[in-house]
Design an enzyme around this catalytic site. Structure first.
Site, PDB file in Angstrom:
ATOM      1  N   LYS A  10       0.849  -1.196   0.000  1.00 39.60           N
ATOM      2  CA  LYS A  10       0.000   0.000   0.000  1.00 39.60           C
ATOM      3  C   LYS A  10       0.880   1.239   0.000  1.00 39.60           C
ATOM      4  O   LYS A  10       1.681   1.440   0.922  1.00 39.60           O
ATOM      5  CB  LYS A  10      -0.916   0.012   1.229  1.00 39.60           C
ATOM      6  CG  LYS A  10      -2.104   0.944   1.093  1.00 39.60           C
ATOM      7  CD  LYS A  10      -3.074   0.429   0.044  1.00 39.60           C
ATOM      8  CE  LYS A  10      -4.450   1.081   0.157  1.00 39.60           C
ATOM      9  NZ  LYS A  10      -5.382   0.535  -0.843  1.00 39.60           N
ATOM     10  N   THR A  55      -3.920  -5.049   0.417  1.00 46.43           N
ATOM     11  CA  THR A  55      -3.287  -3.760   0.704  1.00 46.43           C
ATOM     12  C   THR A  55      -4.188  -2.885   1.570  1.00 46.43           C
ATOM     13  O   THR A  55      -3.701  -2.049   2.328  1.00 46.43           O
ATOM     14  CB  THR A  55      -2.933  -3.024  -0.602  1.00 46.43           C
ATOM     15  OG1 THR A  55      -4.123  -2.727  -1.334  1.00 46.43           O
ATOM     16  CG2 THR A  55      -1.996  -3.862  -1.457  1.00 46.43           C
ATOM     17  N   HIS A 248      -9.083  18.187   3.602  1.00 49.05           N
ATOM     18  CA  HIS A 248      -9.931  17.381   4.473  1.00 49.05           C
ATOM     19  C   HIS A 248      -9.116  16.386   5.295  1.00 49.05           C
ATOM     20  O   HIS A 248      -8.230  15.689   4.772  1.00 49.05           O
ATOM     21  CB  HIS A 248     -10.966  16.622   3.643  1.00 49.05           C
ATOM     22  CG  HIS A 248     -11.859  17.515   2.844  1.00 49.05           C
ATOM     23  ND1 HIS A 248     -12.753  18.394   3.418  1.00 49.05           N
ATOM     24  CD2 HIS A 248     -12.001  17.681   1.499  1.00 49.05           C
ATOM     25  CE1 HIS A 248     -13.403  19.048   2.480  1.00 49.05           C
ATOM     26  NE2 HIS A 248     -12.962  18.637   1.302  1.00 49.05           N
TER      27      HIS A 248
END
Length: 293
Positions: A10, A55, A248
């Site tokens: 990942k 992942t 965000h």
């Protein structure tokens, strides 16, 4: 045909860990990349995923470990993750964990103190900018100064609620959220002068002070407060235009892993994002005469 070296994992899990010691907060802002290798041939040669840890699970591990163990030194955090992936999975023989850390400085108070304790500016200088317009026939000069890349964050003191809703609205109202943005600002001077460096320093200080000192009900409100503060403290400036993306930070749901998350571990999303833009003008601002962006 032979299968050569391979790995999977990942990439770029953005994890933000906020520690809260009363009113004094701390930030660890990291980008984590995981790559695993080992007995994975069957996945490539036969599509057999029995040895493959998804992942997505690796991403969740990063968030869960940030909550359980915190993030002190990034090397220690990377070692913790690498050992976990190898020691807990027989098919994983090697783990590569890379961590980038982004540093934040507290926005100082106007008296030079630590300020609010929850307002930060990203370490590393922003980019200073200017655009000069010169009209030959009228001999008119317009000087626009500014900056880009001024990244700031409030770990509390921001709300967003009472907004319009329709059949596609899923956003929940909040009374406490992380507010982060990367400020792009450009301000127009009333006339030429020889103090642009001092003017830049005053405008930058005003932007930071307003961001830190505004209890925000929306990023629009914060933008206007920042623009007003610059005009109030810099009489040589008659107009400022601001472009501020909403960076965000989403609270990660750790309940599936038996962990709570009292506003401490966040996923820092880079896109899509809200983009708030606006201008603030002095009442007596002269007409620029043209689009001066």
């Amino acid at each position: 045909m032979l299968l050569g070296p391979n790995r999977y994992g990942k990439a770029e899990t953005r994890v933000v860990r906020i520690t809260r010691d009363g009113d004094l907060h701390g930030i660890k802002d990291c980008n984590v990349g995981v790559a695993l290798s080992g007995d994975m041939a069957a996945a490539h040669l036969a599509g057999d995923n029995a040895a493959v840890l998804p992942t997505d699970s690796q991403k969740n591990t990063v968030f869960a470990f940030a909550r359980k163990y915190g993030i002190a030194e990034i090397e220690e955090f990377a070692l913790l993750l690498a050992r976990h992936f190898v020691d807990s999975r027989p098919s994983v023989h090697r783990a590569r964990v890379a961590v980038e850390e982004y540093f934040w400085d507290r926005i100082p108070g106007e008296d030079g103190t630590a300020g609010t304790g929850h307002s930060f500016v990203r370490s590393g200088r922003e980019t200073r900018t200017c655009v000069v317009h010169y009209d030959g026939p009228s001999r008119r000069v317009t000087v626009v100064s500014g900056l880009t890349g001024l990244t700031v964050l409030n770990s509390t003191g921001s709300e967003f609620h009472g907004f319009a809703e329709d059949e596609f609205t899923t956003l929940a109202p909040t009374r406490d959220r992380v507010l982060a943005t990367e400020v792009r600002a450009a301000w127009r001077h009333r006339a030429e002068h020889d103090g642009y460096a001092a003017s830049y320093a005053r405008a930058r200080r005003a932007l930071l002070a307003a961001f830190a000192g505004t209890h925000s009900l929306s990023l629009q409100q914060t933008l206007y407060a920042m623009g007003c503060r610059v005009l109030e403290e810099c009489g040589e400036i008659c107009e400022i235009r601001l472009s501020m993306p909403n960076k965000h930070h989403f609270t990660v749901d750790l309940a599936p892993f038996g962990l709570d998350n009292p506003q401490e571990v966040f996923f820092a999303a880079d896109r899509p994002y809200g983009l708030i833009e606006g201008a603030v003008l002095a009442e007596d601002a002269p007409d620029a005469g043209f689009a001066w962006e």
